[in-house]
Design an enzyme around this catalytic site. Structure first.
Site, PDB file in Angstrom:
ATOM      1  N   THR A  18       2.088 -49.716  -4.766  1.00  0.00           N
ATOM      2  CA  THR A  18       1.999 -48.288  -4.476  1.00  0.00           C
ATOM      3  C   THR A  18       0.547 -47.869  -4.247  1.00  0.00           C
ATOM      4  O   THR A  18       0.289 -46.833  -3.657  1.00  0.00           O
ATOM      5  CB  THR A  18       2.539 -47.476  -5.672  1.00  0.00           C
ATOM      6  N   ASP A  19      -0.397 -48.687  -4.726  1.00  0.00           N
ATOM      7  CA  ASP A  19      -1.808 -48.233  -4.704  1.00  0.00           C
ATOM      8  C   ASP A  19      -2.317 -48.006  -3.282  1.00  0.00           C
ATOM      9  O   ASP A  19      -2.890 -46.961  -2.979  1.00  0.00           O
ATOM     10  CB  ASP A  19      -2.730 -49.147  -5.537  1.00  0.00           C
ATOM     11  N   LEU A 106      -2.687 -61.524 -13.579  1.00  0.00           N
ATOM     12  CA  LEU A 106      -3.236 -60.619 -14.603  1.00  0.00           C
ATOM     13  C   LEU A 106      -4.585 -60.071 -14.161  1.00  0.00           C
ATOM     14  O   LEU A 106      -5.372 -59.584 -14.962  1.00  0.00           O
ATOM     15  CB  LEU A 106      -3.362 -61.354 -15.941  1.00  0.00           C
ATOM     16  N   SER A 107      -4.875 -60.229 -12.861  1.00  0.00           N
ATOM     17  CA  SER A 107      -6.081 -59.632 -12.304  1.00  0.00           C
ATOM     18  C   SER A 107      -7.370 -60.283 -12.736  1.00  0.00           C
ATOM     19  O   SER A 107      -8.358 -59.598 -13.023  1.00  0.00           O
ATOM     20  CB  SER A 107      -6.147 -58.171 -12.711  1.00  0.00           C
ATOM     21  N   ASP A 153      -6.281 -52.813  -9.703  1.00  0.00           N
ATOM     22  CA  ASP A 153      -6.750 -53.758 -10.717  1.00  0.00           C
ATOM     23  C   ASP A 153      -8.128 -53.369 -11.243  1.00  0.00           C
ATOM     24  O   ASP A 153      -8.400 -53.448 -12.445  1.00  0.00           O
ATOM     25  CB  ASP A 153      -6.807 -55.175 -10.126  1.00  0.00           C
TER      26      ASP A 153
HETATM   27  C1  GLA Z   1      -2.397 -56.877  -6.551  1.00  0.00           C
HETATM   28  C2  GLA Z   1      -3.452 -56.021  -5.864  1.00  0.00           C
HETATM   29  C3  GLA Z   1      -3.327 -54.566  -6.273  1.00  0.00           C
HETATM   30  C4  GLA Z   1      -1.899 -54.065  -6.135  1.00  0.00           C
HETATM   31  C5  GLA Z   1      -0.920 -55.035  -6.770  1.00  0.00           C
HETATM   32  C6  GLA Z   1       0.511 -54.651  -6.505  1.00  0.00           C
HETATM   33  O1  GLA Z   1      -2.633 -56.938  -7.920  1.00  0.00           O
HETATM   34  O2  GLA Z   1      -4.740 -56.498  -6.183  1.00  0.00           O
HETATM   35  O3  GLA Z   1      -4.223 -53.793  -5.518  1.00  0.00           O
HETATM   36  O4  GLA Z   1      -1.586 -53.802  -4.793  1.00  0.00           O
HETATM   37  O5  GLA Z   1      -1.108 -56.354  -6.301  1.00  0.00           O
HETATM   38  O6  GLA Z   1       0.829 -53.496  -7.164  1.00  0.00           O
END
Ligand code: GLA
Length: 363
Positions: A18-19, A106-107, A153
């Site tokens: 959604t971002d 997990l970013s 993230d």
């Molecule tokens: C990854 C991207 C985010 C976001 C998510 C899905 O983590 O880095 O920017 O788009 O996917 O919600």
């Protein structure tokens, strides 16, 4: 002078993909984090070592996209993006330590960018506003590394607070804290790492983003957020049926984020759990970013007693989160482990997670 700055990974409770559509998401920062320790020197190169890599990386402070590839592209991208934004960057030596799993959804990428950025900015005496810092880190990832990701993230890593989820409205990039303490209400947030790695520098993430952009263009709007108030019926004039399904996920997911926040306000974790499961179904059927492996983990958690479960992150592997009545945790953990191994997948890694503090100096 040595500067130390640490930045956490994140779990997105709800609001996926959604971002970049100007929508809503609700992440928490994780206890697991990456720490950058930087000793600046009067030289024009930055040497970075990591406890996760054998080789060090040398980055010229005037690096440009394409110079550095692999994991070193993230710190190099931050150096580049900081300078592009008009800020000074010093050379020197930097060491990275991490207890955050890499490539698990997990970013770890955003945590790495934010840790490097905080250390470089601290050494230069810069006081960056957190939104500006998030944008610089995102630019490193988009334009240097080459992954067309949104701002979720980085914002989660920079804004995290203990026992707090972050309602992010990406239309005006505003972050609203929302109390999130399932433990106090007898629930556990279980993290199920499938150990199937995922990647965003591949075509699928970009393809989903392109679908959403085409749908918005068919509707004559700059972002899908502009038709949010009209509901999914507004999508009738989207030409391609696949694009329409992708857009339907985005619109329904935005609604689920707001409903989830309302459920938290009433401490109704059972309702929140149902929304997580609905979010998973939408990612599986409309957005098509789950895998059979991930579906099995989420479905098994719910069948064994979780009030809800969903994949978290960009998709195609990574992690599932489940909201579980605390007294049923052992049953759910056993069931998920058994189902995964029984189906021939790697044994998942299961742990309890909670909302932790965001990025900061020397934490
Ligand atoms: C990854 C991207 C985010 C976001 C998510 C899905 O983590 O880095 O920017 O788009 O996917 O919600």
């Amino acid at each position: 002078m040595t500067i130390s700055y640490t930045a956490p990974g994140r779990v997105n409770l709800i609001g996926e993909h959604t971002d970049y559509n100007g929508g809503y998401a609700l992440p928490i920062a994780l206890p697991q984090r990456i720490t950058a320790t930087f000793t600046p020197a009067q030289i024009e190169t930055l040497t970075v070592v990591s406890d996760r890599a054998e080789d060090s990386v040398r980055i010229d402070v005037d690096t440009v996209p394409g110079d550095v590839t692999g994991w070193g592209a993230y710190p190099a991208g931050v150096v580049w993006a900081l300078r592009q934004a008009g800020h000074p960057v010093s050379g020197g030596t930097m060491s990275l330590t991490s207890d955050l799993p890499i490539g698990s959804g997990l970013s770890s990428s955003a945590a790495l960018e934010c840790a490097v950025l905080g250390a470089l900015a601290g050494a230069a005496g810069l006081e960056l506003d957190r939104i500006e810092a998030a944008r610089i880190a995102q630019r490193a990832e988009n334009d240097y590394v080459g992954a067309p990701t949104g701002l979720l993230d980085q914002l989660a890593s920079l804004f995290g607070e203990i026992s707090t989820a972050l309602l992010i409205d990406f239309r005006d990039v505003a972050v609203h804290p929302v109390e999130f303490d399932p433990d106090a209400a007898g629930f556990t947030l279980l993290l199920i790492d499938s150990r199937a790695p995922h990647a965003h520098v591949d075509g699928e993430y970009a393809a989903r983003r392109a679908s959403c952009e085409r749908a918005a263009a068919d509707l004559g709007v700059a972002s899908l957020r502009e038709v949010q108030h009209l509901g999914a019926e507004a999508l009738a004039s989207v030409k391609d049926p696949v694009d329409a399904r992708r857009a339907r996920h985005v619109l329904t997911e935005n609604e689920r984020v707001l409903d989830f926040v309302a459920a938290l306000g009433e401490l109704d974790f059972a309702a929140a759990g149902k929304l997580m499961t609905a979010s998973h179904a939408s990612m599986r059927d409309d957005f098509e970013i789950t895998t059979a492996h991930i579906d099995l983990l989420a479905d098994t958690a719910v069948a064994a007693g979780a009030v809800g479960a969903r994949m978290t992150g960009g998709g195609f592997g990574g992690c599932v989160i489940a909201l579980v009545p605390t007294d049923q945790t052992v049953t759910v953990v056993d069931a998920v482990r058994k189902a995964a191994v029984g189906a021939g997948y790697d044994e998942p890694e299961l742990s309890r997670v909670y909302a932790a503090l965001g990025a900061g100096a020397g934490r």
